[in-house]
Design a protein around this motif. Structure first.
Motif, PDB file in Angstrom:
ATOM      1  N   HIS A 100      -1.798  13.021   6.658  1.00  0.00           N
ATOM      2  CA  HIS A 100      -3.165  13.314   5.843  1.00  0.00           C
ATOM      3  C   HIS A 100      -3.015  13.120   4.407  1.00  0.00           C
ATOM      4  O   HIS A 100      -3.845  12.956   3.691  1.00  0.00           O
ATOM      5  CB  HIS A 100      -3.642  14.849   6.267  1.00  0.00           C
ATOM      6  N   SER A 101      -1.942  13.878   3.792  1.00  0.00           N
ATOM      7  CA  SER A 101      -1.869  13.766   2.296  1.00  0.00           C
ATOM      8  C   SER A 101      -1.731  12.272   1.908  1.00  0.00           C
ATOM      9  O   SER A 101      -2.294  11.814   0.863  1.00  0.00           O
ATOM     10  CB  SER A 101      -0.753  14.549   1.856  1.00  0.00           C
ATOM     11  N   PHE A 102      -0.924  11.453   2.764  1.00  0.00           N
ATOM     12  CA  PHE A 102      -0.784  10.166   2.306  1.00  0.00           C
ATOM     13  C   PHE A 102      -2.175   9.335   2.086  1.00  0.00           C
ATOM     14  O   PHE A 102      -2.372   8.526   1.396  1.00  0.00           O
ATOM     15  CB  PHE A 102       0.223   9.281   3.209  1.00  0.00           C
ATOM     16  N   ARG A 103      -3.021   9.518   3.338  1.00  0.00           N
ATOM     17  CA  ARG A 103      -4.445   8.909   3.434  1.00  0.00           C
ATOM     18  C   ARG A 103      -4.949   9.438   2.332  1.00  0.00           C
ATOM     19  O   ARG A 103      -5.962   8.519   1.892  1.00  0.00           O
ATOM     20  CB  ARG A 103      -4.904   9.346   4.839  1.00  0.00           C
ATOM     21  N   ARG A 104      -5.295  10.809   1.818  1.00  0.00           N
ATOM     22  CA  ARG A 104      -5.885  11.085   0.852  1.00  0.00           C
ATOM     23  C   ARG A 104      -5.616  10.573  -0.488  1.00  0.00           C
ATOM     24  O   ARG A 104      -6.231  10.125  -1.319  1.00  0.00           O
ATOM     25  CB  ARG A 104      -5.695  12.905   0.795  1.00  0.00           C
ATOM     26  N   ALA A 153       0.866  -1.321   0.183  1.00  0.00           N
ATOM     27  CA  ALA A 153       0.040   0.093   0.230  1.00  0.00           C
ATOM     28  C   ALA A 153       0.989   1.200   0.098  1.00  0.00           C
ATOM     29  O   ALA A 153       0.628   2.214  -0.523  1.00  0.00           O
ATOM     30  CB  ALA A 153      -0.849  -0.045   1.230  1.00  0.00           C
ATOM     31  N   VAL A 154       2.119   1.316   0.883  1.00  0.00           N
ATOM     32  CA  VAL A 154       2.942   2.350   0.890  1.00  0.00           C
ATOM     33  C   VAL A 154       3.559   2.776  -0.415  1.00  0.00           C
ATOM     34  O   VAL A 154       3.448   3.690  -1.063  1.00  0.00           O
ATOM     35  CB  VAL A 154       3.817   2.140   1.997  1.00  0.00           C
ATOM     36  N   ILE A 155       3.963   1.505  -1.136  1.00  0.00           N
ATOM     37  CA  ILE A 155       4.631   1.619  -2.343  1.00  0.00           C
ATOM     38  C   ILE A 155       3.801   2.213  -3.587  1.00  0.00           C
ATOM     39  O   ILE A 155       3.980   2.909  -4.222  1.00  0.00           O
ATOM     40  CB  ILE A 155       5.342   0.404  -2.838  1.00  0.00           C
ATOM     41  N   SER A 156       2.508   1.564  -3.294  1.00  0.00           N
ATOM     42  CA  SER A 156       1.450   2.133  -4.340  1.00  0.00           C
ATOM     43  C   SER A 156       1.319   3.930  -4.476  1.00  0.00           C
ATOM     44  O   SER A 156       1.122   4.361  -5.380  1.00  0.00           O
ATOM     45  CB  SER A 156       0.141   1.291  -4.305  1.00  0.00           C
ATOM     46  N   VAL A 157       1.520   4.363  -3.032  1.00  0.00           N
ATOM     47  CA  VAL A 157       1.304   5.659  -2.885  1.00  0.00           C
ATOM     48  C   VAL A 157       2.262   6.389  -3.116  1.00  0.00           C
ATOM     49  O   VAL A 157       2.333   7.554  -3.906  1.00  0.00           O
ATOM     50  CB  VAL A 157       0.679   5.927  -1.625  1.00  0.00           C
TER      51      VAL A 157
END
Length: 365
Positions: A301-305, A48-52
């Motif tokens: 917040h930017s990552f979650r969005r 999930a982290v890499i995809s973002v």
């Protein structure tokens, strides 16, 4: 070498070697299940982290993305390399088998990934510290070349210092631990080398992280008090520093200190800790690979969005009818923002650390 379970001294004395092997064999499926679950959580979290962060995220600079990719790579190695490799060894090895070349290589890879993760966390803390306390000099101090050199050091120095572990009949012995189901160095066979490893890896990284994050927390606290006295902003503004820095350091020391203490205990005393204690302290640092996804990424917040938008797009691609029924299309239309409209480089450090000082945007986290 076989660890004993948490029994009294009289009970241990009455146990034969066969009895202890039976107890260890009884616990093995439980341990394998825990390790498998931990590996799956780490892998999914870092996917999930890499995809973002593979695409641009608002408020994150180029240097921040480099460091975060390095951290994600080290954490992913826990789930993609360490967990399956040790599971294969634990399933293939018998209790009567001693150390071999494969066990030395596995122990070397384990120690290398663990050390790389600690060095990467230390470099992230260093970059955050420079971004906040030297904002005007940040661009000249943290150039692209220096950033890549720091990342290269975090990945290349641990294999060099840990290389002796990979050689059978070298300066330190390696054994397959039936308690933790991993190939571990027997640190008591070379006390000097074992203490040297902690002095070159754990203690320097811990000092850098503690110093940098403590300075950031104190600066944020002073700024918060100053703003409250001057009646700037809302009085109920959240305490961002405590919500970010305190959990980061708490998780770091919780995951790594028991393991390092056990290494020093084994090196100095020559004794092993009880079975389940050894299992927990050996695999506890691995859980840091999953917890980093929360404290270094999801709390932003930017990552979650950005993750929400990517997830909704995936849902629209895989199952468009269900996604539209759930309102994903409307959320995408109202949730798009300009990725190029980012903060200046000096204010886009990891987790938007500069907001801990300026407190200009309490939605950065």
């Amino acid at each position: 070498m076989i660890s004993t379970v948490n029994l009294s001294a009289s009970e241990v004395a009455n146990l034969t070697s066969t009895d202890m092997q039976m107890l260890l064999e009884l616990h093995r499926p439980i341990k394998i299940s825990i390790i498998s679950l931990l590996g799956a959580m780490i892998t999914l979290g870092n996917i999930a982290v890499i995809s973002v962060i593979s695409s641009s995220v608002s408020g994150w600079s180029r240097n921040s993305r480099y460091f975060l990719l390095s951290l994600t790579g080290a954490d992913s190695a826990f789930g993609l390399v360490i967990t399956p490799l040790n599971l294969c060894v634990s399933l293939a090895k018998d209790y009567s088998e001693g150390p071999d070349t494969l066990c030395h290589v596995v122990a070397f890879l384990n120690a290398t990934v663990y050390s790389t993760c600690m060095y990467t966390l230390a470099t992230i803390s260093m970059e955050r510290y420079i971004a906040v306390f030297y904002p005007l000099e940040y661009s000249s101090m943290m150039t692209r070349r220096r950033t890549l050199l720091l990342i290269a050091f975090a990945w290349c120095f641990p294999p060099i210092i840990l290389l002796p572990i990979s050689f059978p009949k070298g300066i330190i012995e390696v054994h397959f631990s039936t308690a933790s189901l991993v190939c571990n160095p027997t640190y008591s066979t070379n006390v000097g080398y074992s203490i040297t490893l902690t002095c070159f890896i754990f203690f320097p990284c811990s000092f850098i992280m503690t110093f940098a994050n403590l300075r950031l927390w104190l600066a944020a606290k002073r700024q918060r008090v100053k703003m409250r006295k001057q009646h700037l902003g809302r009085l109920n503004r959240p305490n961002v520093a405590s919500r970010v820095l305190v959990p980061v350091m708490t998780v770091y020391y919780t995951c790594w200190t028991p393991c390092m203490a056990t290494i020093l205990y084994n090196a100095i005393s020559g004794h092993r800790v009880p079975e389940w204690m050894e299992f927990v302290v050996v695999w506890l640092p691995t859980s840091n690979g999953f917890l980093n996804c929360i404290f270094y990424f999801w709390i932003n917040h930017s990552f979650r969005r950005k993750f929400l938008i990517l997830f909704q797009r995936l849902c629209l691609t895989v199952c468009p009818d269900l996604a539209k029924a759930l309102g994903c299309m409307d959320s995408l239309q109202t949730g798009v923002w300009d990725n190029n409209n980012s903060l200046p480089e000096r204010c886009s450090s990891v987790s938007s650390t500069c907001t801990l000082i300026t407190m200009a945007d309490d939605t950065s986290f």
